[in-house]
Design an enzyme around this catalytic site. Sequence first.
Site, mmCIF file in Angstrom:
data_model
loop_
_atom_site.group_PDB
_atom_site.id
_atom_site.type_symbol
_atom_site.label_atom_id
_atom_site.label_comp_id
_atom_site.label_asym_id
_atom_site.label_seq_id
_atom_site.Cartn_x
_atom_site.Cartn_y
_atom_site.Cartn_z
ATOM 1 N N PHE A 113 106.063 -8.885 27.566
ATOM 2 C CA PHE A 113 105.237 -7.837 26.966
ATOM 3 C C PHE A 113 105.280 -6.532 27.749
ATOM 4 C CE2 PHE A 113 102.197 -9.105 30.176
ATOM 5 C CZ PHE A 113 101.364 -7.997 30.360
ATOM 6 N N LYS A 114 105.680 -6.592 29.022
ATOM 7 C CA LYS A 114 105.732 -5.373 29.822
ATOM 8 C C LYS A 114 106.691 -4.339 29.236
ATOM 9 C CE LYS A 114 103.018 -7.417 32.796
ATOM 10 N NZ LYS A 114 103.322 -7.740 34.179
ATOM 11 N N ASP A 115 107.683 -4.798 28.456
ATOM 12 C CA ASP A 115 108.611 -3.859 27.827
ATOM 13 C C ASP A 115 107.901 -2.887 26.887
ATOM 14 O OD1 ASP A 115 110.991 -4.893 28.987
ATOM 15 O OD2 ASP A 115 111.061 -6.482 27.481
ATOM 16 N N MET A 118 106.714 -0.221 29.278
ATOM 17 C CA MET A 118 107.679 0.271 30.255
ATOM 18 C C MET A 118 108.803 1.068 29.609
ATOM 19 S SD MET A 118 107.118 -0.134 33.467
ATOM 20 C CE MET A 118 106.452 -1.761 33.777
ATOM 21 N N THR A 146 106.756 -7.412 35.346
ATOM 22 C CA THR A 146 106.701 -5.957 35.490
ATOM 23 C C THR A 146 107.992 -5.429 36.104
ATOM 24 O OG1 THR A 146 104.298 -5.808 35.668
ATOM 25 C CG2 THR A 146 105.551 -4.051 36.680
#
Length: 470
Positions: A113-115, A118, A146
């Site tokens: 989910f960090k994409d 980011m 992350t």
Amino acid sequence: MKYISTRGDQTQRRFCEILLEGLAPDGGLYLPVSYPKVDAATLARWRALSYADLACEILSLYIDDIPAADLKALVHKTYTPAVFGSEQIVPVRRLGDSGVLIEALSNGPTLAFKDMAMQLLGNLFEYELGRRGEQLNILGATSGDTGSAAEYAMRGKQGVRVFMLSPNGRMSPFQQAQMFSLQDANIHNLAVEGVFDDAQDIVKAVSNDLAFKRQYKIGTVNSINWARLLAQVVYYFAGYFQATQSNSEQVSFTVPSGNFGNVCAGHVARMMGLPIAKLVVATNENDVLDEFFRTGTYRVRGSAETHETSSPSMDISKASNFERFVFDLLGRDGARTAELFGPTLAKQGVFSLTAEETAAIAGYGFQSGRSTHADRLATIRSTYERFGDMVDTHTADGVKVAFERVEASVPMIVLETALPAKFAATIQEALGREPSRPAGLEGIEALPKRFTVVPPQAEVIKQYIRTHCD
């Protein structure tokens, strides 16, 4: 829109200033001076928008120092089906008629989910640095996801170097391979001999050295950076619109959480007026946040008390982003927030809210629950057998807690945090089979790796940065 520190510094800064700065000079985290409110008419208009257009609408409420046309171009460059795998970007799927749904946030380049934030952050950094003719050295800490999301978003970006700290040997083999196999000259992987919290402490220590920070243009991509958290607010609205038919309905969210950034974005969405009934924090055995929401006591753990689990991205015992919620909970009392997260935690490693402050938590919709390795195995197995849906270990923590908290009349959306392929050993243990991998990621563990093992000392990291910047 202007931004202030959670620790009392009332100097108001604009978005692009804090985008590149990370922590405030007084050690606090940035928040807007107030949350913009969204009315029923606005929700009705937003319901019909694409994800990129929805993101433009939400981000524009907080960003007024990037021209609207430029912001729109950056957002539409970021959120495309080619990058995220579907027109919806974050499609929601139902687990039968259980009332529990899963919002797919993990179809980006690094399967986490960090994409979602980011990828946008990388484009924002490159844009703003280009406008200024400057460079930025990103210093971050990761417990697994992350780091790879940041590195894939920043690789090849003009004017950006990444120095990413991770706990040596404490990520899954897939997570390590994603990060350490990158050979880009602007990417530096530093494996810290310790746990994630040691790495995170180093990032804060370096960021709090204002002279060094300014000389070497140090910025952050962790959830302490407001821009990253802001990007995550969008998918709460997108999930709500997919799970409901009208804006008179409520939903709840269950969020696997270690560092509190993901669920804090839900707190912001709720403060804006999104009809969220409950925000349920799901932890693993590292249950600092569950303990707080049950008792009003926040007790950080040391390295020896931080468990190494099968949901390693949540092996965190000091939730750095948690300060934002406490600031709001305390009526935005910067002095008290500074005392609790500064001297009190430094001296005692724990603080307790008053009975009145603890009682106020419920007014923000927060609840919590805890999951163990045995729970993860059982949840992965039951979710696959009952619904034909394979979930990763962190999402399993969320699903387990969601079923404990779901109500018949309110959809419960679990935020998926990663794909099962990243944690194959536990999937094999639970189901007796390997998870499938997206094309191109077969054999990633065998790729050559480039990383440096370092002691948990801020001065060592500073010297490494000096050497690779001068």
